[in-house]
Scaffold this active site. Sequence first.
Site, PDB file in Angstrom:
ATOM      1  N   ASP A 108     -20.371 -38.953   0.405  1.00  0.00           N
ATOM      2  CA  ASP A 108     -20.279 -38.501  -0.969  1.00  0.00           C
ATOM      3  C   ASP A 108     -18.740 -38.282  -1.498  1.00  0.00           C
ATOM      4  O   ASP A 108     -18.125 -37.375  -1.064  1.00  0.00           O
ATOM      5  CB  ASP A 108     -21.099 -37.406  -1.340  1.00  0.00           C
ATOM      6  CG  ASP A 108     -21.183 -37.241  -2.759  1.00  0.00           C
ATOM      7  OD1 ASP A 108     -21.004 -37.931  -3.493  1.00  0.00           O
ATOM      8  OD2 ASP A 108     -21.719 -36.059  -3.042  1.00  0.00           O
ATOM      9  N   ASP A 358     -17.903 -42.561  -7.545  1.00  0.00           N
ATOM     10  CA  ASP A 358     -18.756 -41.639  -6.913  1.00  0.00           C
ATOM     11  C   ASP A 358     -19.831 -42.654  -6.030  1.00  0.00           C
ATOM     12  O   ASP A 358     -20.979 -43.133  -6.339  1.00  0.00           O
ATOM     13  CB  ASP A 358     -19.588 -40.993  -7.790  1.00  0.00           C
ATOM     14  CG  ASP A 358     -20.657 -39.840  -7.106  1.00  0.00           C
ATOM     15  OD1 ASP A 358     -20.226 -39.737  -5.888  1.00  0.00           O
ATOM     16  OD2 ASP A 358     -21.074 -39.019  -7.986  1.00  0.00           O
TER      17      ASP A 358
END
Length: 471
Positions: A108, A358
């Site tokens: 992430d 992201d």
Amino acid sequence: MRFFTLLALLTLVCALLSSGDATRPAKPQLLVVRGIKAKGFQAPSEDKNASAYVSMTRASRQWSTSHINAYHKRDFDSGIAPTYAIQQAQSWYVNLTIAGKEYPLLLDTGSSDTWIASEGFQCLDLHSAAPIAEADCAFGPLYSPDKEFKPIANENFNITYGGGEFLTGTFGNAQVTLGGISVIQQIAAVTGAGWDGDKISSGMMGFAYPSLTFAFNGTEPQNDVPANQIPYNPLFTTLYKSGKISPVFSLAISRPFTNSGSCMSGKSYKARPADGYLALGGLPPVATTGHWATSPIQYVALGPGYVDGSLPYPQYQFYTITPDSLLYKDSHKTKYRANQWSPLPNPANSSQVQVMLDSGTTLNYLPTEMSYALAALYEPPAVWNDKLGAFSVDCNAKSPDFAVKISGVDFPVDKRDMILDDNTGNGTCIAGNSDGMNYPPYILGDVFMKNALVVFDVGAGELRFRSRGTY
Ligand SMILES: *[C@@H]1O[C@H](CO)[C@@H](O)[C@H](O)[C@H]1NC(C)=O
Ligand SMILES: *[C@@H]1O[C@H](CO)[C@@H](O)[C@H](O)[C@H]1NC(C)=O
Ligand SMILES: *[C@@H]1O[C@H](CO)[C@@H](O)[C@H](O)[C@H]1NC(C)=O
Ligand SMILES: *[C@@H]1O[C@H](CO)[C@@H](O)[C@H](O)[C@H]1NC(C)=O
Ligand SMILES: *[C@@H]1O[C@H](CO)[C@@H](O)[C@H](O)[C@H]1NC(C)=O
Ligand SMILES: *[C@@H]1O[C@H](CO)[C@@H](O)[C@H](O)[C@H]1NC(C)=O
């Protein structure tokens, strides 16, 4: 040279969503620092193939509707909110080795902590926080901290992601190995989890900045307040500070299927060498084409800690940039040509949409006007579905051309990424761009990232992009 590959035939698993209310929060307290030129600490690293890289594997994930609305529930008022919003059962993990054992962790770039669910953890209901069966959290292999885990006294882990998942735990320092590189790293052993797992991954590996780490002093999570946050060096920071790699990593997230991505077709994913690569200190072994685009990573400042001055201000948090513009094609009948595309309408300034890159978010989240304009360009048009927090669209619709122009270079998003199965089990689909509402910074998630190699040059404070072409 370290080289890990996975030859896996991934079978498509359609996750079933339950329905629920998608309540929209009030406009959050939010401060975005635009235009301030942030600075890296050294010259750009050379774009050469890295000797250390790891394969990423795609994980499927079962989602409730409240999770689908993840991004919309980012709680800015309680502090900085790391992003983590998975849709369409698409998230990517890499293995992290601890004490000789491999743990698949979700990668992430929208958060910073590395955590692993530990044996005996308490699974909690996502909404009521009431204890539920361990299996409901659906983690992969659990971690059993042993001699390698040196507990850190008087610190606790407590994080709530943008999707509403929450975790608490203890911290320790342990030797971890990623891509053949070993460092001593502060990691969290999770003891309490509100989580909807994929039965594969054991936790998460956050690759964003130290300011987004969620360690607090004391041992009682319920006493945590932003002022007690004790930022620490997350894994990527530790890796480059060890001197073993240049301060750069890069991601090539691969589209794991060859058809339009429709889950309901029942087709299996085509076997690939990997579903993507994370390269440390350089580039992964994927072909790229065209011009490079370079864009400075910008400061953002989210959360009351920044407003009341209790946190250093401003600083790096997410991998945030401002593209030149977001582009769409007026006609479906002609081929893409850069100068035929028009900027999408934006109430402020279409060249001033701040976005973060992201990997932990499946869709792109764009300003309301842009997402609706794009939805209207599908044939037939995509329509907002409040239950899903996305635009529902006919699975066989014609997608509009869409591109992100970064530093003068257009990065078109492949049409295969513009329509995704919505995982309701109804054989219906959603559009690749969703409504990010009035909450900048917006998000370029996996829908965009599948189309470009993204180089996160933390040392130089810049992102570099190069097209992956058609694959
Ligand atoms: C990750 O670790 C698991 C368990 O050891 C292994 O089966 C899998 O092949 C590994 N995946 C990769 C990409 O290395
Ligand atoms: C945490 O740190 C704050 C600020 O230094 C201090 O006031 C507080 O007593 C500490 N709390 C614990 C539980 O250590
Ligand atoms: C985690 O910290 C927040 C403050 O940041 C606090 O409101 C919350 O109660 C804590 N969570 C738990 C489970 O204790
Ligand atoms: C880097 O790897 C890619 C993909 O394997 C290859 O095409 C390219 O030639 C390599 N570049 C160098 C400089 O070795
Ligand atoms: C929008 O931003 C760009 C880049 O900063 C600037 O050149 C342009 O003048 C702005 N347009 C408006 C209408 O403010
Ligand atoms: C899926 O189909 C069922 C039955 O027709 C319906 O009740 C449900 O609302 C549908 N789900 C979505 C998200 O549209």
